[in-house]
Design a protein around this motif. Structure first.
Motif, short mmCIF file in Angstrom:
data_model
loop_
_atom_site.label_atom_id
_atom_site.label_comp_id
_atom_site.label_asym_id
_atom_site.label_seq_id
_atom_site.Cartn_x
_atom_site.Cartn_y
_atom_site.Cartn_z
N GLU A 1 38.61 -35.76 -21.28
CA GLU A 1 37.80 -35.15 -22.13
C GLU A 1 37.15 -34.09 -21.38
O GLU A 1 36.65 -32.90 -21.99
CB GLU A 1 36.72 -36.15 -22.73
N GLN A 2 36.66 -34.24 -20.24
CA GLN A 2 36.17 -33.12 -19.39
C GLN A 2 36.88 -31.96 -19.28
O GLN A 2 36.40 -30.91 -19.15
CB GLN A 2 35.81 -33.59 -18.17
N TYR B 1 40.82 -43.61 -24.72
CA TYR B 1 39.63 -44.45 -24.93
C TYR B 1 40.14 -45.55 -25.80
O TYR B 1 39.65 -46.93 -25.86
CB TYR B 1 38.88 -43.42 -25.65
N SER C 1 31.77 -43.02 -26.14
CA SER C 1 32.63 -41.97 -25.93
C SER C 1 33.67 -41.57 -27.16
O SER C 1 34.05 -40.60 -27.37
CB SER C 1 33.48 -42.34 -24.78
N ALA D 1 42.37 -37.82 -24.62
CA ALA D 1 41.42 -38.65 -24.04
C ALA D 1 40.92 -39.79 -24.94
O ALA D 1 40.71 -40.97 -24.75
CB ALA D 1 40.05 -37.62 -23.98
N LEU D 2 41.05 -39.36 -26.50
CA LEU D 2 40.59 -40.33 -27.49
C LEU D 2 41.82 -41.34 -27.46
O LEU D 2 41.39 -42.64 -27.48
CB LEU D 2 40.77 -39.71 -28.85
N SER E 1 31.69 -39.70 -29.61
CA SER E 1 31.71 -38.31 -29.06
C SER E 1 32.63 -37.55 -29.67
O SER E 1 32.48 -36.29 -30.00
CB SER E 1 31.28 -38.42 -27.67
N ILE E 2 34.06 -38.16 -29.43
CA ILE E 2 35.12 -37.19 -29.50
C ILE E 2 35.05 -37.09 -31.18
O ILE E 2 35.67 -35.95 -31.45
CB ILE E 2 36.24 -37.80 -29.20
N ARG F 1 40.86 -33.34 -25.73
CA ARG F 1 40.13 -34.46 -26.43
C ARG F 1 41.01 -35.49 -27.19
O ARG F 1 40.96 -36.61 -27.11
CB ARG F 1 39.39 -33.87 -27.53
N GLY G 1 40.36 -41.35 -20.10
CA GLY G 1 39.80 -40.72 -21.07
C GLY G 1 38.56 -39.74 -20.78
O GLY G 1 38.68 -38.63 -21.32
N TYR G 2 37.81 -40.18 -19.69
CA TYR G 2 36.70 -39.53 -19.61
C TYR G 2 37.02 -37.96 -18.80
O TYR G 2 36.42 -36.79 -19.31
CB TYR G 2 35.75 -40.18 -18.79
#
Length: 189
Positions: free
Chosen positions: A88-89, A100, A116, A96-97, A119-120, A93, A84-85
């Motif tokens: 996201e980078q 996560y 995290s 990534a979500l 953040s999304i 997103r 996920g990280y």
């Protein structure tokens, strides 16, 4: 040479020719390799290689290796969190979500996963969901200055400036040298 020997020589030549033809057809048919075929590495080796690629800054290779490992054997929360990280980078997103959330299913008490996800949600302007995950993170560890800092950022986005100031102050109270929190607090006056 007798007639029998000539017949035997002819029969031998015929069978030798048939064997030769059969061998030729076997050699002509080469199997096509599928470029998408996963490697023969076991999931543990793939994760090690993915970690190395990540450490070297090769995010594309890292995520490809993590995904391959996860396809072979569903991975643990920490690997899903890393996936996920990285996504996201890479600006992915939504994907990534999903990772996560999958990581959170395996480790509901991980404050970093909650941060995290928040953040999304914050980036997607889904403030209620972001707030929910930041509250969950604080219920797990009320002494994480990063969570207070992230909460302050969320509250700024929501235009709740007084509450944001309190979050930044709490972050600085826990970690006196928290430069970013001090900067954001100064911006709010």
């Amino acid at each position: 040479m007798t007639l029998f020997q000539i017949l035997m020589l002819g029969a031998s030549a015929f069978f030798a020719f048939k064997v030769y033809e059969h061998i030729q057809t076997l050699q002509d048919e080469e199997p096509q390799k599928d470029k998408r075929t996963p490697s023969s590495f076991d999931p543990e080796s793939l994760v090690i290689r993915a970690d190395e690629a990540f450490d070297n800054g090769d995010l594309s290779t890292a995520i490809a290796l993590f995904k391959e490992a996860n396809a072979k054997v569903p991975q643990e929360s920490d690997v899903l969190f890393k996936m996920g990280y990285i996504l996201e980078q890479l600006g992915e997103r939504d994907e990534a979500l999903n990772y996560y959330k999958e990581a959170l299913e395996g480790d509901k008490d991980n404050e970093y996963i909650h941060n995290s996800i928040a953040s999304i949600y914050r980036a997607n302007e889904e403030f209620v969901s972001a707030k929910m995950h930041l509250n969950a993170s604080l219920s797990i560890n009320e002494n994480n200055p990063v969570t207070y800092y992230n909460y302050g950022n969320l509250l700024v986005d929501m235009k709740h400036f007084d509450e944001a100031k309190e979050m930044y102050k709490k972050a600085i109270e826990i970690k006196e040298d928290f430069k970013e929190a001090k900067e954001e607090l100064e911006k709010l006056g």
